[in-house]
Design a protein around this motif. Structure first.
Motif, PDB file in Angstrom:
ATOM      1  N   LEU A  59       0.831  -1.205   0.000  1.00 38.97           N
ATOM      2  CA  LEU A  59       0.000   0.000   0.000  1.00 38.97           C
ATOM      3  C   LEU A  59       0.864   1.254   0.000  1.00 38.97           C
ATOM      4  CD1 LEU A  59      -2.710  -0.989   2.643  1.00 38.97           C
ATOM      5  CD2 LEU A  59      -2.914  -1.042   0.153  1.00 38.97           C
ATOM      6  N   ILE A  60       0.319   2.309  -0.580  1.00 37.41           N
ATOM      7  CA  ILE A  60       0.998   3.603  -0.598  1.00 37.41           C
ATOM      8  C   ILE A  60       1.061   4.147   0.823  1.00 37.41           C
ATOM      9  CG2 ILE A  60       0.793   5.986  -1.397  1.00 37.41           C
ATOM     10  CD1 ILE A  60      -0.552   4.808  -3.940  1.00 37.41           C
ATOM     11  N   ILE A  61       2.222   4.664   1.201  1.00 35.83           N
ATOM     12  CA  ILE A  61       2.406   5.232   2.533  1.00 35.83           C
ATOM     13  C   ILE A  61       1.992   6.699   2.493  1.00 35.83           C
ATOM     14  CG2 ILE A  61       4.071   5.782   4.339  1.00 35.83           C
ATOM     15  CD1 ILE A  61       5.727   3.379   3.313  1.00 35.83           C
ATOM     16  N   GLY A  62       1.085   7.067   3.354  1.00 37.19           N
ATOM     17  CA  GLY A  62       0.602   8.437   3.417  1.00 37.19           C
ATOM     18  C   GLY A  62      -0.378   8.574   4.567  1.00 37.19           C
ATOM     19  N   PRO A  63      -0.977   9.756   4.692  1.00 39.32           N
ATOM     20  CA  PRO A  63      -1.953   9.961   5.766  1.00 39.32           C
ATOM     21  C   PRO A  63      -3.089   8.941   5.675  1.00 39.32           C
ATOM     22  CG  PRO A  63      -1.378  12.059   4.741  1.00 39.32           C
ATOM     23  CD  PRO A  63      -0.751  10.974   3.906  1.00 39.32           C
ATOM     24  N   GLY A  64      -3.341   8.231   6.765  1.00 40.77           N
ATOM     25  CA  GLY A  64      -4.383   7.222   6.818  1.00 40.77           C
ATOM     26  C   GLY A  64      -3.882   5.812   6.575  1.00 40.77           C
ATOM     27  N   HIS A  76      -8.142  -9.125   4.944  1.00 40.03           N
ATOM     28  CA  HIS A  76      -7.742  -9.422   3.565  1.00 40.03           C
ATOM     29  C   HIS A  76      -6.400  -8.771   3.239  1.00 40.03           C
ATOM     30  CE1 HIS A  76      -8.934  -5.375   2.332  1.00 40.03           C
ATOM     31  NE2 HIS A  76     -10.098  -5.570   2.916  1.00 40.03           N
ATOM     32  N   SER A  77      -5.840  -9.175   2.148  1.00 33.90           N
ATOM     33  CA  SER A  77      -4.539  -8.703   1.693  1.00 33.90           C
ATOM     34  C   SER A  77      -4.635  -7.273   1.165  1.00 33.90           C
ATOM     35  CB  SER A  77      -4.056  -9.633   0.570  1.00 33.90           C
ATOM     36  OG  SER A  77      -3.020  -9.049  -0.154  1.00 33.90           O
ATOM     37  N   GLY A  78      -3.514  -6.587   1.179  1.00 33.77           N
ATOM     38  CA  GLY A  78      -3.441  -5.263   0.580  1.00 33.77           C
ATOM     39  C   GLY A  78      -3.690  -5.305  -0.923  1.00 33.77           C
ATOM     40  N   LYS A  79      -3.466  -6.464  -1.531  1.00 35.27           N
ATOM     41  CA  LYS A  79      -3.689  -6.594  -2.973  1.00 35.27           C
ATOM     42  C   LYS A  79      -5.152  -6.376  -3.336  1.00 35.27           C
ATOM     43  CE  LYS A  79       0.210  -9.584  -3.913  1.00 35.27           C
ATOM     44  NZ  LYS A  79       0.664 -10.863  -4.454  1.00 35.27           N
ATOM     45  N   LEU A  80      -6.057  -6.707  -2.422  1.00 35.27           N
ATOM     46  CA  LEU A  80      -7.466  -6.489  -2.683  1.00 35.27           C
ATOM     47  C   LEU A  80      -7.763  -4.994  -2.814  1.00 35.27           C
ATOM     48  CD1 LEU A  80     -10.080  -8.058  -3.098  1.00 35.27           C
ATOM     49  CD2 LEU A  80     -10.531  -7.806  -0.677  1.00 35.27           C
ATOM     50  N   ILE A  81      -7.008  -4.184  -2.115  1.00 39.12           N
ATOM     51  CA  ILE A  81      -7.165  -2.732  -2.210  1.00 39.12           C
ATOM     52  C   ILE A  81      -6.480  -2.219  -3.470  1.00 39.12           C
ATOM     53  CG2 ILE A  81      -6.612  -0.516  -1.119  1.00 39.12           C
ATOM     54  CD1 ILE A  81      -6.807  -2.003   1.594  1.00 39.12           C
TER      55      ILE A  81
END
Length: 143
Positions: A59-64, A76-81
């Protein structure tokens, strides 16, 4: 003599591993923070900014990011996002579906922050399959 030789070689190998590790980490940090201009986009006047990505989740690192990691990746996996793109309303509808059918808990005051993160970093993209090829010398295939 053999014991001393072994200690010298072991120490030398440890130093080499530390140096290698340092430069590997520096390279990874540089790659995460760099701004890359894709040549095809450069011709169109568009520069592409590479955002830092978490190695563990993708996942992209940023606010939130930490809220998404805590509330979403337990199920679930980050791939689903990362494989999905949606606007804020569609992400909210997805959360409601997970709450109704997948036993997702009420996100409370974290929900707007999670929606901000998802709609900013995984919004729909207006782009084609790829940029058209330019300056190509075509030739006939010989049979």
């Amino acid at each position: 003599m053999n014991k001393r030789f072994f200690l010298i070689i072991t120490g030398f190998l440890i130093v080499i591993l530390l140096v290698f590790s340092y430069f590997a980490d520096r390279r990874r940090i540089d790659e995460k923070s760099m701004v890359q201009s894709d040549q095809s986009n450069l011709n169109q006047g568009v520069s592409v900014v590479m955002k830092p990505v978490d190695d563990e989740t993708g996942l992209i690192i940023g606010p939130g990011f930490n809220l998404v990691k805590t509330n979403c990746l337990g199920c679930h996996s980050g791939k689903l996002i990362t494989q999905n793109r949606a606007n804020r309303e569609a992400w909210k509808a997805t959360i409601r579906w997970m709450q109704q059918t997948q036993n997702l808990w009420d996100l409370g005051e974290n929900e707007p922050k999670i929606l901000d993160y998802l709609s900013k970093n995984y919004a729909p993209q207006q782009m084609g399959r790829r940029a058209p090829l330019q300056d190509v010398e075509w030739y006939d295939l010989q049979e």
